[in-house]
Enzyme design. Sequence first.
Site, PDB file in Angstrom:
ATOM      1  N   SER A 144       0.854  -1.192   0.000  1.00 37.82           N
ATOM      2  CA  SER A 144       0.000   0.000   0.000  1.00 37.82           C
ATOM      3  C   SER A 144       0.886   1.236   0.000  1.00 37.82           C
ATOM      4  CB  SER A 144      -0.893   0.009   1.243  1.00 37.82           C
ATOM      5  OG  SER A 144      -1.534   1.265   1.404  1.00 37.82           O
ATOM      6  N   TYR A 157      -2.108   0.444  10.655  1.00 39.01           N
ATOM      7  CA  TYR A 157      -2.150  -0.252   9.365  1.00 39.01           C
ATOM      8  C   TYR A 157      -0.899   0.056   8.545  1.00 39.01           C
ATOM      9  CZ  TYR A 157      -3.669  -1.072   4.518  1.00 39.01           C
ATOM     10  OH  TYR A 157      -3.746  -1.474   3.210  1.00 39.01           O
TER      11      TYR A 157
END
Length: 251
Positions: A144, A157
């Site tokens: 990501s 995260y």
Amino acid sequence: MKDAFGTPQSLLILGGTSEIALATARRLIARRARTVWLAGRPSPDLERAAAHLRGLGAETHTIAFDALAPDSHETILGKVFAEGDIDMVLLAFGVLGDQAHDERDPVAAVRVAQTNYTGAVSAGLVCGRALQAQGHGSLVVLSSVAAERARRSNFIYGSAKAGLDAFTQGLGDALHGTGVHVMVVRPGFVRTSMTAGRPETPLATTPEAVATAIEVGLRRRSETVWVPGALRLVMTALRHVPRPLFRRLPL
């Protein structure tokens, strides 16, 4: 084995209900992929995903897999590779978590980290070794842009994805020259059920766009893929913003 154009004919998806992974499977099936393994927790969604891919003409199997049970990974994934060569492994499992809640609940925060990082380390090592043993194949890992720099809004995260990203790059170096291709994919905000209800960020994308980028990356044997590509420049700039100013940005 891959066809003359480098398209995988057999595919193992870790995180078999991932919308990005299923979009990728559909695209590869349209390009001659014929065997798909969907690994994930047993559920009606997993069976529906398998039925959907069978309807597209792929021989599709499901296998019970839990990212949070690393002791089982070698046995479970070994069964898949024992059935025949796998041209591509797509590591697509992960959870966003709830930053506000998880900051107050360390156990929940650790679960996010274990799913996104430690579970992926285990599965990645098992699959990397199996691909090396067969002498060919690609390991594609969904990272990501959140891995590039910790942000106040999702640092739990993001920190797990940062670890995953670094691990995958190192694994790629370790497997260089063995016939195994390792590729990190760094999407930005992707419109999926997992992100539904969350405010979109600029340059938001779709599972289909990520799938297209993955296919192109496979053909080029890329090591890193950004989706969309413009995020590479954006994140390069953000990495160099001084922290006092970075804290004030609406990120």
